[in-house]
Design an enzyme around this catalytic site. Structure first.
Site, mmCIF file in Angstrom:
data_model
loop_
_atom_site.group_PDB
_atom_site.id
_atom_site.type_symbol
_atom_site.label_atom_id
_atom_site.label_comp_id
_atom_site.label_asym_id
_atom_site.label_seq_id
_atom_site.Cartn_x
_atom_site.Cartn_y
_atom_site.Cartn_z
ATOM 1 N N LEU A 144 0.869 -1.168 0.000
ATOM 2 C CA LEU A 144 0.000 0.000 0.000
ATOM 3 C C LEU A 144 0.908 1.220 0.000
ATOM 4 O O LEU A 144 1.892 1.270 0.748
ATOM 5 C CB LEU A 144 -0.878 0.035 1.250
ATOM 6 C CG LEU A 144 -2.220 -0.684 1.238
ATOM 7 C CD1 LEU A 144 -2.887 -0.543 2.605
ATOM 8 C CD2 LEU A 144 -3.127 -0.145 0.158
ATOM 9 N N ASP A 145 0.603 2.215 -0.823
ATOM 10 C CA ASP A 145 1.392 3.440 -0.842
ATOM 11 C C ASP A 145 1.394 4.100 0.540
ATOM 12 O O ASP A 145 0.430 3.948 1.307
ATOM 13 C CB ASP A 145 0.822 4.435 -1.850
ATOM 14 C CG ASP A 145 1.039 3.990 -3.295
ATOM 15 O OD1 ASP A 145 1.899 3.118 -3.511
ATOM 16 O OD2 ASP A 145 0.345 4.516 -4.185
ATOM 17 N N PRO A 146 2.446 4.873 0.859
ATOM 18 C CA PRO A 146 2.454 5.593 2.142
ATOM 19 C C PRO A 146 1.228 6.478 2.342
ATOM 20 O O PRO A 146 0.752 6.643 3.471
ATOM 21 C CB PRO A 146 3.741 6.435 2.061
ATOM 22 C CG PRO A 146 4.654 5.608 1.203
ATOM 23 C CD PRO A 146 3.754 4.996 0.162
#
Length: 323
Positions: A51-53
């Site tokens: 998951l992206d930051p």
């Protein structure tokens, strides 16, 4: 000069199971994994897809024997809730990038009828051009590395599947026009790209300002714990928060083998039996009842795919007995 105190060395231990984390904003998936691994003092850990930051939500983390099945979640459908700001495109497709273009938002493009038409257009099999700011590789180098250097790489469009899509007009806290996107999609779908493409179809452009994964492979937020909750727990409660190793195998067919057959299966031998063909089978021993591994069934044979080791099985049984 004052001597620095020696760092306390964490005593690692075998931990087996799955922790469903509600990943916080600002942390990469690996950073979140390492924090939980440290809290559990686990020897071995892995996550089930990044998951992206800037994204939050469901992130299954695998420990010990469960890491052998982490790839199964990579192929599972994912559900997201996103907010796309209308009227502006950015270099990254999200709020981290530089604004590239601003356009007026036409209210006529946000009527229920118009949004229903756009929903239909982006439901089913669609083609996406992967974003430059992604971890896809070109000549062994991630695309985002080229993007940061100002180099644009040609990317072929890829087919993905949008199983369900709902669009609803909303406003940001600042009163700007935005779109709430609720989507269930196949692996490989870029929600940033979906938001950008929808924005182009609406004639005003868009970029993501919020992204939350609410489900993956039948696992939802209701069963997740936050990093703050986990940090506040004592050691026993943290271990109790782990789901069993087979938590990722809910969609598998189940087969139980007697002791003799289980022993042969664990050596990697195919077993013959009255099993219907099945692409995904979770295989258990009868006495004691324990997960042995995963297999597929074809032509009356049970064919091993991934096996637990006898040591892992014994540690899991011991952990269950002491719980």
């Amino acid at each position: 000069m004052t001597a620095r105190a020696p760092r306390t060395r964490v005593q690692r231990r075998p931990v087996h199971g799955v922790l469903l984390l509600d990943k916080p904003l600002g942390l990469s998936s690996n950073d979140a994994l390492q924090k939980v691994k440290w809290l559990l003092r686990a020897e071995k850990a892995g996550h089930t897809g990044t998951l992206d930051p800037l994204a939050t939500g469901v992130l299954p983390l695998c420990f010990g024997a469960a890491t052998k099945f982490s790839a199964l979640q990579l192929d599972a459908p994912k559900t997201y809730e996103a907010i796309a700001l209308l009227g502006a495109t950015t270099s990254t497709g999200d709020a981290e990038g530089q604004v590239l273009q601003r356009r007026a938002v036409d209210p006529a493009q946000l009527t229920p009828a118009r949004l229903a038409a756009v929903q239909a257009q982006f439901t089913g099999a669609i083609h996406q051009v992967p974003p430059m700011y992604s971890a896809l590789k070109k000549d062994g180098k991630a695309l985002y590395e080229y993007a940061r250097a100002g180099v644009e790489i040609e990317r072929p469009a890829r087919e993905v599947t949008i199983h369900e899509l709902q669009l609803a007009p909303v406003q940001t806290d600042a009163g700007d026009a935005a779109l709430k996107i609720t989507v269930t999609c196949s692996k490989g779908t870029y929600i940033r790209t979906l938001a950008e493409d929808i924005g182009e179809q609406l004639g005003c452009g868009a970029h993501l300002v919020q992204l939350r994964r609410t489900g993956t492979g039948g696992i939802g937020l209701a069963r997740c714990v936050t990093l703050e909750q986990l940090t506040a727990m004592d050691e026993a409660a943290r271990l109790a928060a782990l789901l069993p190793v087979d938590a990722l195998l809910a969609q598998h067919q189940r087969v139980v083998l007697d002791a003799a057959e289980a022993g042969r299966f664990l050596t990697g031998l195919r077993r013959r039996g009255p099993w219907p063909d099945a692409p995904a089978v979770a295989v258990y021993g009868a006495q004691p009842h324990a997960l042995l591994g995963v297999a597929h069934a074809a032509g009356g044979e049970l064919i091993p795919d991934r096996l637990l080791s006898p040591v892992e099985i014994e540690q899991i049984l011991q952990g269950a007995a002491s719980a």
